[in-house]
Motif scaffolding. Structure first.
Motif, PDB file in Angstrom:
ATOM      1  N   GLN A 117      29.920  -3.710   4.350  1.00 40.44           N
ATOM      2  CA  GLN A 117      30.997  -2.743   4.553  1.00 40.44           C
ATOM      3  C   GLN A 117      32.024  -2.805   3.416  1.00 40.44           C
ATOM      4  O   GLN A 117      32.433  -1.777   2.893  1.00 40.44           O
ATOM      5  CB  GLN A 117      31.707  -2.962   5.899  1.00 40.44           C
ATOM      6  CG  GLN A 117      30.849  -2.669   7.106  1.00 40.44           C
ATOM      7  CD  GLN A 117      30.296  -3.931   7.740  1.00 40.44           C
ATOM      8  OE1 GLN A 117      30.081  -4.939   7.077  1.00 40.44           O
ATOM      9  NE2 GLN A 117      30.035  -3.872   9.037  1.00 40.44           N
ATOM     10  N   SER A 118      32.418  -4.028   3.025  1.00 39.73           N
ATOM     11  CA  SER A 118      33.395  -4.147   1.934  1.00 39.73           C
ATOM     12  C   SER A 118      32.804  -3.672   0.614  1.00 39.73           C
ATOM     13  O   SER A 118      33.499  -3.077  -0.213  1.00 39.73           O
ATOM     14  CB  SER A 118      33.931  -5.582   1.823  1.00 39.73           C
ATOM     15  OG  SER A 118      32.900  -6.508   1.535  1.00 39.73           O
ATOM     16  N   ARG A 119      31.497  -3.897   0.414  1.00 39.03           N
ATOM     17  CA  ARG A 119      30.842  -3.421  -0.812  1.00 39.03           C
ATOM     18  C   ARG A 119      30.819  -1.896  -0.848  1.00 39.03           C
ATOM     19  O   ARG A 119      31.124  -1.273  -1.860  1.00 39.03           O
ATOM     20  CB  ARG A 119      29.423  -3.986  -0.895  1.00 39.03           C
ATOM     21  CG  ARG A 119      28.646  -3.623  -2.143  1.00 39.03           C
ATOM     22  CD  ARG A 119      29.200  -4.248  -3.431  1.00 39.03           C
ATOM     23  NE  ARG A 119      29.332  -5.670  -3.376  1.00 39.03           N
ATOM     24  CZ  ARG A 119      28.378  -6.552  -3.673  1.00 39.03           C
ATOM     25  NH1 ARG A 119      27.198  -6.142  -4.074  1.00 39.03           N
ATOM     26  NH2 ARG A 119      28.610  -7.847  -3.580  1.00 39.03           N
ATOM     27  N   LEU A 120      30.460  -1.265   0.291  1.00 36.21           N
ATOM     28  CA  LEU A 120      30.450   0.195   0.322  1.00 36.21           C
ATOM     29  C   LEU A 120      31.848   0.776   0.173  1.00 36.21           C
ATOM     30  O   LEU A 120      32.029   1.797  -0.496  1.00 36.21           O
ATOM     31  CB  LEU A 120      29.791   0.702   1.599  1.00 36.21           C
ATOM     32  CG  LEU A 120      28.287   0.497   1.700  1.00 36.21           C
ATOM     33  CD1 LEU A 120      27.762   1.053   3.018  1.00 36.21           C
ATOM     34  CD2 LEU A 120      27.558   1.121   0.531  1.00 36.21           C
ATOM     35  N   ASP A 121      32.856   0.136   0.780  1.00 30.32           N
ATOM     36  CA  ASP A 121      34.245   0.592   0.598  1.00 30.32           C
ATOM     37  C   ASP A 121      34.613   0.576  -0.880  1.00 30.32           C
ATOM     38  O   ASP A 121      35.232   1.511  -1.389  1.00 30.32           O
ATOM     39  CB  ASP A 121      35.220  -0.283   1.391  1.00 30.32           C
ATOM     40  CG  ASP A 121      35.144  -0.048   2.891  1.00 30.32           C
ATOM     41  OD1 ASP A 121      34.549   0.974   3.317  1.00 30.32           O
ATOM     42  OD2 ASP A 121      35.666  -0.894   3.637  1.00 30.32           O
ATOM     43  N   HIS A 122      34.236  -0.494  -1.570  1.00 32.53           N
ATOM     44  CA  HIS A 122      34.495  -0.603  -3.009  1.00 32.53           C
ATOM     45  C   HIS A 122      33.818   0.539  -3.768  1.00 32.53           C
ATOM     46  O   HIS A 122      34.426   1.198  -4.607  1.00 32.53           O
ATOM     47  CB  HIS A 122      34.007  -1.957  -3.536  1.00 32.53           C
ATOM     48  CG  HIS A 122      33.970  -2.047  -5.016  1.00 32.53           C
ATOM     49  ND1 HIS A 122      35.103  -2.261  -5.774  1.00 32.53           N
ATOM     50  CD2 HIS A 122      32.943  -1.915  -5.886  1.00 32.53           C
ATOM     51  CE1 HIS A 122      34.770  -2.264  -7.056  1.00 32.53           C
ATOM     52  NE2 HIS A 122      33.467  -2.064  -7.148  1.00 32.53           N
ATOM     53  N   TYR A 123      32.527   0.774  -3.470  1.00 34.85           N
ATOM     54  CA  TYR A 123      31.795   1.806  -4.196  1.00 34.85           C
ATOM     55  C   TYR A 123      32.198   3.220  -3.787  1.00 34.85           C
ATOM     56  O   TYR A 123      32.002   4.158  -4.554  1.00 34.85           O
ATOM     57  CB  TYR A 123      30.291   1.607  -4.056  1.00 34.85           C
ATOM     58  CG  TYR A 123      29.772   0.557  -4.999  1.00 34.85           C
ATOM     59  CD1 TYR A 123      30.085   0.589  -6.354  1.00 34.85           C
ATOM     60  CD2 TYR A 123      28.976  -0.477  -4.544  1.00 34.85           C
ATOM     61  CE1 TYR A 123      29.618  -0.371  -7.226  1.00 34.85           C
ATOM     62  CE2 TYR A 123      28.501  -1.440  -5.408  1.00 34.85           C
ATOM     63  CZ  TYR A 123      28.826  -1.384  -6.746  1.00 34.85           C
ATOM     64  OH  TYR A 123      28.365  -2.326  -7.611  1.00 34.85           O
ATOM     65  N   ARG A 124      32.770   3.395  -2.614  1.00 34.61           N
ATOM     66  CA  ARG A 124      33.302   4.719  -2.268  1.00 34.61           C
ATOM     67  C   ARG A 124      34.470   5.061  -3.190  1.00 34.61           C
ATOM     68  O   ARG A 124      34.683   6.227  -3.508  1.00 34.61           O
ATOM     69  CB  ARG A 124      33.724   4.761  -0.810  1.00 34.61           C
ATOM     70  CG  ARG A 124      32.551   4.932   0.138  1.00 34.61           C
ATOM     71  CD  ARG A 124      32.993   5.238   1.570  1.00 34.61           C
ATOM     72  NE  ARG A 124      31.825   5.508   2.382  1.00 34.61           N
ATOM     73  CZ  ARG A 124      31.190   4.594   3.107  1.00 34.61           C
ATOM     74  NH1 ARG A 124      31.614   3.343   3.130  1.00 34.61           N
ATOM     75  NH2 ARG A 124      30.127   4.924   3.813  1.00 34.61           N
ATOM     76  N   GLN A 125      35.201   4.052  -3.619  1.00 33.06           N
ATOM     77  CA  GLN A 125      36.306   4.258  -4.551  1.00 33.06           C
ATOM     78  C   GLN A 125      35.834   4.335  -6.002  1.00 33.06           C
ATOM     79  O   GLN A 125      36.464   4.988  -6.820  1.00 33.06           O
ATOM     80  CB  GLN A 125      37.335   3.121  -4.407  1.00 33.06           C
ATOM     81  CG  GLN A 125      37.975   3.039  -3.041  1.00 33.06           C
ATOM     82  CD  GLN A 125      38.709   4.314  -2.664  1.00 33.06           C
ATOM     83  OE1 GLN A 125      39.455   4.867  -3.450  1.00 33.06           O
ATOM     84  NE2 GLN A 125      38.473   4.790  -1.446  1.00 33.06           N
ATOM     85  N   ASN A 126      34.736   3.658  -6.324  1.00 32.06           N
ATOM     86  CA  ASN A 126      34.227   3.574  -7.702  1.00 32.06           C
ATOM     87  C   ASN A 126      32.703   3.683  -7.711  1.00 32.06           C
ATOM     88  O   ASN A 126      32.019   2.720  -8.062  1.00 32.06           O
ATOM     89  CB  ASN A 126      34.623   2.221  -8.322  1.00 32.06           C
ATOM     90  CG  ASN A 126      36.097   1.966  -8.236  1.00 32.06           C
ATOM     91  OD1 ASN A 126      36.876   2.635  -8.880  1.00 32.06           O
ATOM     92  ND2 ASN A 126      36.486   0.999  -7.418  1.00 32.06           N
ATOM     93  N   PRO A 127      32.135   4.845  -7.368  1.00 29.51           N
ATOM     94  CA  PRO A 127      30.673   4.931  -7.293  1.00 29.51           C
ATOM     95  C   PRO A 127      30.015   4.875  -8.674  1.00 29.51           C
ATOM     96  O   PRO A 127      30.486   5.511  -9.610  1.00 29.51           O
ATOM     97  CB  PRO A 127      30.425   6.288  -6.626  1.00 29.51           C
ATOM     98  CG  PRO A 127      31.646   7.085  -6.900  1.00 29.51           C
ATOM     99  CD  PRO A 127      32.788   6.098  -6.990  1.00 29.51           C
TER     100      PRO A 127
END
Length: 151
Positions: A117-127
């Motif tokens: 979840q934290s990884r996807l949150d990060h990549y939602r901001q910086n895909p």
């Protein structure tokens, strides 16, 4: 103290074929896919597929096992690895604190304090280029240049 398995990463020479196998054959739930990788769930096990066209046997690729560590224990566990002489095989460049190390036989392992979840949150901001987020197997969420919110 290690709390359990954090995620599994497998290097693959054929991302499309591996993605199809894990989702279609094994029933993994797709979470995200981009030009060089994909995140899946097998039950509640987080699996990452990482495109590596030159991958050879796992000992020479990015394939590794990651163990889940409580953030409060991360520094002490890293020090234990250092004190034991464990060699690091990679420098962390992703979200969340990680240490990548070899066991005495050369198996590639990682201690990580984040989760999918934290990884996807990060990549939602910086895909990264080509990343697609999945709400369900049938509905990809394609990022644009702005930070992501699910629709």
């Amino acid at each position: 103290m290690i709390r359990g398995l954090n995620h599994i990463t497998f290097a693959t020479r054929d991302l499309a074929g591996s993605f199809a196998f894990y989702t279609g054959v094994l029933g993994a739930r797709p979470l995200a896919r981009w030009d060089e990788g994909a995140y899946l769930l097998l039950g509640d096990v987080w699996l990452c597929l990482s495109l590596d066209p030159q991958s050879l046997p796992p000992a020479t690729s990015y394939t590794h096992l990651a163990f889940d560590v409580d953030p409060a224990d991360f520094a002490a566990m890293r020090q234990k690895l250092h004190d034991a002489g464990a060699r690091e095989w990679k420098t962390n460049r992703s979200e969340g604190a990680s240490v990548y190390f070899l066991d005495p036989d050369g198996h590639r392992l990682e201690l990580h304090e984040g989760n999918w979840q934290s990884r996807l949150d990060h990549y939602r901001q910086n895909p990264p280029p080509g990343m697609v987020f999945y709400d369900t197997v049938e509905t990809p969420i394609v990022p644009d240049a702005s930070p992501q919110t699910e629709k």
